[in-house]
Design a protein around this motif. Sequence first.
Motif, short mmCIF file in Angstrom:
data_model
loop_
_atom_site.label_atom_id
_atom_site.label_comp_id
_atom_site.label_asym_id
_atom_site.label_seq_id
_atom_site.Cartn_x
_atom_site.Cartn_y
_atom_site.Cartn_z
N HIS A 36 34.23 33.91 20.70
CA HIS A 36 35.46 33.12 20.70
C HIS A 36 36.67 33.98 20.37
CE1 HIS A 36 33.46 29.24 21.21
NE2 HIS A 36 32.51 29.70 20.40
N GLN A 37 36.46 34.98 19.51
CA GLN A 37 37.55 35.87 19.10
C GLN A 37 38.07 36.70 20.28
OE1 GLN A 37 36.25 38.83 16.29
NE2 GLN A 37 38.32 39.54 15.87
N ILE A 38 37.18 37.18 21.12
CA ILE A 38 37.60 38.06 22.22
C ILE A 38 38.05 37.28 23.46
CG2 ILE A 38 35.34 38.40 23.30
CD1 ILE A 38 36.16 41.40 23.57
N LEU A 39 37.76 36.01 23.50
CA LEU A 39 38.08 35.21 24.69
C LEU A 39 39.55 35.26 25.10
CD1 LEU A 39 37.03 33.38 26.90
CD2 LEU A 39 37.42 31.46 25.36
N PRO A 40 40.51 35.11 24.18
CA PRO A 40 41.91 35.19 24.62
C PRO A 40 42.26 36.55 25.23
CG PRO A 40 41.78 34.25 22.41
CD PRO A 40 40.40 34.76 22.77
N VAL A 41 41.68 37.61 24.72
CA VAL A 41 41.91 38.96 25.27
C VAL A 41 41.37 39.03 26.69
CG1 VAL A 41 41.27 41.39 25.03
CG2 VAL A 41 41.94 40.07 23.01
N LEU A 42 40.17 38.51 26.90
CA LEU A 42 39.58 38.54 28.24
C LEU A 42 40.37 37.68 29.22
CD1 LEU A 42 35.81 38.40 27.28
CD2 LEU A 42 37.14 40.40 27.99
N THR A 43 40.86 36.55 28.74
CA THR A 43 41.67 35.68 29.58
C THR A 43 42.96 36.40 30.01
OG1 THR A 43 40.75 33.73 28.51
CG2 THR A 43 42.80 33.42 29.71
N GLN A 44 43.59 37.10 29.07
CA GLN A 44 44.80 37.87 29.39
C GLN A 44 44.50 38.98 30.40
OE1 GLN A 44 46.31 39.40 25.69
NE2 GLN A 44 47.03 37.41 24.99
N ILE A 45 43.43 39.72 30.16
CA ILE A 45 43.07 40.80 31.07
C ILE A 45 42.77 40.25 32.46
CG2 ILE A 45 41.30 42.54 31.58
CD1 ILE A 45 41.19 43.06 28.52
N GLY A 46 42.07 39.13 32.52
CA GLY A 46 41.78 38.52 33.81
C GLY A 46 43.04 38.15 34.57
N ALA A 47 44.04 37.64 33.85
CA ALA A 47 45.30 37.26 34.50
C ALA A 47 46.12 38.49 34.88
CB ALA A 47 46.10 36.36 33.57
N GLU A 48 46.18 39.47 33.99
CA GLU A 48 47.01 40.66 34.22
C GLU A 48 46.42 41.60 35.26
OE1 GLU A 48 47.29 42.37 30.32
OE2 GLU A 48 48.54 40.72 29.56
N ARG A 49 45.12 41.64 35.38
CA ARG A 49 44.44 42.59 36.27
C ARG A 49 43.73 41.92 37.43
NH1 ARG A 49 43.35 47.76 33.69
NH2 ARG A 49 45.10 48.09 32.29
N ASN A 50 44.13 40.69 37.79
CA ASN A 50 43.38 39.94 38.80
C ASN A 50 43.38 40.61 40.17
OD1 ASN A 50 45.96 39.34 39.58
ND2 ASN A 50 45.67 37.14 39.65
N ASP A 51 44.29 41.53 40.43
CA ASP A 51 44.27 42.28 41.69
C ASP A 51 43.23 43.39 41.66
OD1 ASP A 51 45.81 43.60 39.73
OD2 ASP A 51 46.88 44.75 41.25
N GLN A 52 42.81 43.79 40.46
CA GLN A 52 41.93 44.93 40.27
C GLN A 52 40.49 44.53 39.97
OE1 GLN A 52 43.34 47.26 36.98
NE2 GLN A 52 42.65 49.17 37.86
N LEU A 53 40.33 43.44 39.21
CA LEU A 53 39.00 43.00 38.84
C LEU A 53 39.00 41.51 38.55
CD1 LEU A 53 37.91 43.71 35.21
CD2 LEU A 53 40.19 44.29 35.92
N THR A 54 37.81 40.94 38.51
CA THR A 54 37.60 39.54 38.16
C THR A 54 36.93 39.50 36.80
OG1 THR A 54 37.34 38.98 40.49
CG2 THR A 54 36.51 37.39 38.89
N VAL A 55 37.34 38.57 35.95
CA VAL A 55 36.71 38.40 34.64
C VAL A 55 36.07 37.02 34.59
CG1 VAL A 55 37.05 38.43 32.14
CG2 VAL A 55 38.47 39.90 33.59
N VAL A 56 34.78 36.98 34.27
CA VAL A 56 34.04 35.73 34.20
C VAL A 56 33.23 35.71 32.91
CG1 VAL A 56 33.91 35.50 36.71
CG2 VAL A 56 32.04 36.61 35.47
N LYS A 57 32.65 34.55 32.61
CA LYS A 57 31.78 34.44 31.44
C LYS A 57 30.47 33.81 31.85
CE LYS A 57 33.83 30.07 30.03
NZ LYS A 57 34.48 29.32 28.99
#
Length: 111
Positions: A36-57
């Motif tokens: 739960h602690q890292i989830l906001p970081v992953l959500t941000q990275i997914g939004a900021e880098r969506n042209d480069q990679l996909t982030v899923v759980k």
Amino acid sequence: MSDLQEVDETTFDELVLRADKPVLVEFWAQWCGPCHQILPVLTQIGAERNDQLTVVKLNADENPAISANYRVMALPTLMLFHHGEPIWAVVGARPKAKLLKELDDALLATV
């Protein structure tokens, strides 16, 4: 739990293994505090880098076969897949800057 797309045993092959760009998978569980602690970081990275990679759980408790297949022994485990293969993995939460550096290093190795 978040805005990240959830994958499971029925969608993992299509959305992770056959993806046309790298996919960062967070193996998590509802009871896992660091997940739960890292989830906001992953959500941000997914939004900021969506042209480069996909982030899923992927919920490790609900998808034990996938977790076992990739030898996920602790949560959260972050695993980067490229062309259907895991190319990088790390266990535990970390600050965004450190995670981005590690991801960038792993992605550079794919070029």
